[in-house]
Write an enzyme that holds these catalytic residues in place. Sequence first.
Site, mmCIF file in Angstrom:
data_model
loop_
_atom_site.group_PDB
_atom_site.id
_atom_site.type_symbol
_atom_site.label_atom_id
_atom_site.label_comp_id
_atom_site.label_asym_id
_atom_site.label_seq_id
_atom_site.Cartn_x
_atom_site.Cartn_y
_atom_site.Cartn_z
ATOM 1 N N GLU A 1 -6.265 4.247 5.683
ATOM 2 C CA GLU A 1 -5.772 3.993 4.315
ATOM 3 C C GLU A 1 -6.194 5.084 3.304
ATOM 4 O OE1 GLU A 1 -3.791 2.370 2.431
ATOM 5 O OE2 GLU A 1 -4.867 2.845 0.600
ATOM 6 N N ARG B 1 0.822 -1.220 0.000
ATOM 7 C CA ARG B 1 0.000 0.000 0.000
ATOM 8 C C ARG B 1 0.861 1.279 0.000
ATOM 9 N NH1 ARG B 1 -3.086 -3.545 -0.859
ATOM 10 N NH2 ARG B 1 -5.236 -3.770 -0.147
ATOM 11 N N SER C 1 -11.113 -1.135 2.142
ATOM 12 C CA SER C 1 -10.456 -1.244 3.448
ATOM 13 C C SER C 1 -10.187 0.160 3.983
ATOM 14 C CB SER C 1 -9.115 -1.963 3.329
ATOM 15 O OG SER C 1 -9.282 -3.258 2.837
HETATM 16 N N1 EPU Z 1 -11.347 -11.022 9.550
HETATM 17 C C1 EPU Z 1 -12.218 -11.153 10.628
HETATM 18 N N2 EPU Z 1 -13.289 -10.336 10.684
HETATM 19 C C2 EPU Z 1 -13.560 -9.414 9.741
HETATM 20 C C3 EPU Z 1 -12.683 -9.269 8.651
HETATM 21 C C4 EPU Z 1 -11.574 -10.087 8.573
HETATM 22 O O1 EPU Z 1 -12.009 -11.987 11.491
HETATM 23 O O2 EPU Z 1 -14.565 -8.707 9.874
HETATM 24 C C5 EPU Z 1 -10.195 -11.921 9.469
HETATM 25 C C6 EPU Z 1 -10.565 -13.217 8.778
HETATM 26 O O3 EPU Z 1 -9.871 -14.268 9.403
HETATM 27 C C7 EPU Z 1 -10.009 -13.054 7.382
HETATM 28 C C8 EPU Z 1 -8.811 -12.175 7.615
HETATM 29 O O4 EPU Z 1 -9.177 -11.319 8.706
HETATM 30 O O5 EPU Z 1 -9.669 -14.288 6.844
HETATM 31 C C9 EPU Z 1 -8.427 -11.325 6.447
HETATM 32 O O6 EPU Z 1 -9.567 -10.698 5.881
HETATM 33 P P1 EPU Z 1 -9.721 -10.538 4.296
HETATM 34 O O7 EPU Z 1 -9.355 -11.783 3.604
HETATM 35 O O8 EPU Z 1 -11.057 -9.951 4.030
HETATM 36 O O9 EPU Z 1 -8.575 -9.534 3.915
HETATM 37 P P2 EPU Z 1 -8.049 -8.238 4.623
HETATM 38 O O10 EPU Z 1 -6.679 -8.498 5.128
HETATM 39 O O11 EPU Z 1 -9.060 -7.721 5.573
HETATM 40 C C10 EPU Z 1 -6.846 -7.286 2.508
HETATM 41 C C11 EPU Z 1 -6.868 -6.028 1.699
HETATM 42 C C12 EPU Z 1 -8.081 -5.983 0.792
HETATM 43 C C13 EPU Z 1 -8.033 -7.196 -0.120
HETATM 44 C C14 EPU Z 1 -7.997 -8.471 0.744
HETATM 45 C C15 EPU Z 1 -7.787 -9.732 -0.073
HETATM 46 C C16 EPU Z 1 -5.733 -4.377 3.039
HETATM 47 C C17 EPU Z 1 -5.845 -3.151 3.891
HETATM 48 N N3 EPU Z 1 -6.866 -4.882 2.581
HETATM 49 O O12 EPU Z 1 -7.976 -7.240 3.366
HETATM 50 O O13 EPU Z 1 -7.979 -4.816 0.009
HETATM 51 O O14 EPU Z 1 -9.153 -7.230 -0.971
HETATM 52 O O15 EPU Z 1 -6.869 -8.406 1.666
HETATM 53 O O16 EPU Z 1 -6.487 -9.784 -0.521
HETATM 54 O O17 EPU Z 1 -4.615 -4.831 2.801
HETATM 55 C C18 EPU Z 1 -8.673 -2.527 -0.056
HETATM 56 O O18 EPU Z 1 -7.507 -2.211 0.103
HETATM 57 O O19 EPU Z 1 -9.590 -1.662 -0.174
HETATM 58 C C19 EPU Z 1 -9.039 -3.929 -0.063
HETATM 59 C C20 EPU Z 1 -10.281 -4.310 -0.130
#
Ligand code: EPU
Length: 345
Positions: A341, A174, A245
């Site tokens: 972000e 990012r 995010s």
């Molecule tokens: N989780 C929870 N509760 C929640 C959300 C997430 O427990 O409400 C836990 C779950 O275990 C889940 C893990 O966190 O498996 C990760 O969540 P997710 O796979 O949704 O990914 P993220 O780390 O929250 C990042 C990016 C997203 C991208 C996804 C998939 C960032 C800040 N965000 O989200 O990017 O789509 O990975 O690769 O790095 C964006 O930047 O706008 C964005 C959507």
Amino acid sequence: MNRAQNAPQAAKSIPNLGLKQRNTFGFDANAELAYEITASEQIPGVISDIAAQKLAWRVLGGGSNVILPAKLPGATLLMNIAGQEIIASDASATLLAVGGGVNWHELVAWTLENDLPGLENLALIPGTVGAAPIQNIGAYGVEIGDYIDRIEAFDTKDHAFVTLAKEACHFAYRDSYFKQNPQRFIVTKVVFRIPKSWNARIHYADLAKQFAKNSNPSAEEIFLAVCKIRTYKLPDPKVIGNAGSFFQNPIVPNEQYETLLQSHADLVSYPDEPGKRKLAAGWLIDQCGFKGQRMGLVGVYENQALVLVNHGGGSAQDILGLAKCIQDKVRAEFGVSLQIEPNIF
Ligand code: EPU
């Protein structure tokens, strides 16, 4: 043909432009003076005008990663440079030049239709091509920086067009050279290098689950799976205002991670550079009980705690108030600071 016929028209300037439709949070915002940029050649003149009048200014792409105040004083540049073309192709890769105003998701779909797989994991990310490298958009194990050959931009410090090779863009999670030097570069064109060799990247948990019974999916199948997952986890900004995010996933030293793990055995995290660990901010926020909660006109999305939403009529102040509550509670509970972000204008 004389030069005048070739020259693009000057950028259109629009006083008092409402930006509610141009920011995915759907905040009511008014630009004192907007310039519609449809060709890179218009930029030097606009920047000279701004400097002569000593105006504040900022660049707006698709408005999907910004928090807009009610009034934007000075100049707001609306980036609408169109066009995409294959400019070179050899045995190893295809070079694709794309205008900064092109919609990101439409570009991803176009690459697949034109047999240029590679970007499918980045499907359905809102915003424009020109804005995408600034925060090095990434999802499901892929970042845009992996596919960039070079970027063309106007450098407002030196008042000159520049071309930055991928290495000069300093892409990281990012982050990029453009983000580290705010108010300096205006991205006009992105040249992608799409390798001819392709392999499926489905190691991320959500995607691996989708392909549990198909270990050899096509790029189109991955594109559709990513669209399905994102549609569930992220609200459609046309329906519920949001900027994806809202916080970055925090990166902490290994020692802090090990300590947290002792008190929270189910802590979700990812490997990062040696000695560090990236924590899932969504998990931290979820653990603090914020998921699905409302605070006045804004709230935390019910299917993904990392996404803050405008239920309608909310403002930058409302969302930043909610963000502060979340940051305070996560810091108190886990000793971790969450970084916002989107860009706060
Ligand atoms: N989780 C929870 N509760 C929640 C959300 C997430 O427990 O409400 C836990 C779950 O275990 C889940 C893990 O966190 O498996 C990760 O969540 P997710 O796979 O949704 O990914 P993220 O780390 O929250 C990042 C990016 C997203 C991208 C996804 C998939 C960032 C800040 N965000 O989200 O990017 O789509 O990975 O690769 O790095 C964006 O930047 O706008 C964005 C959507």
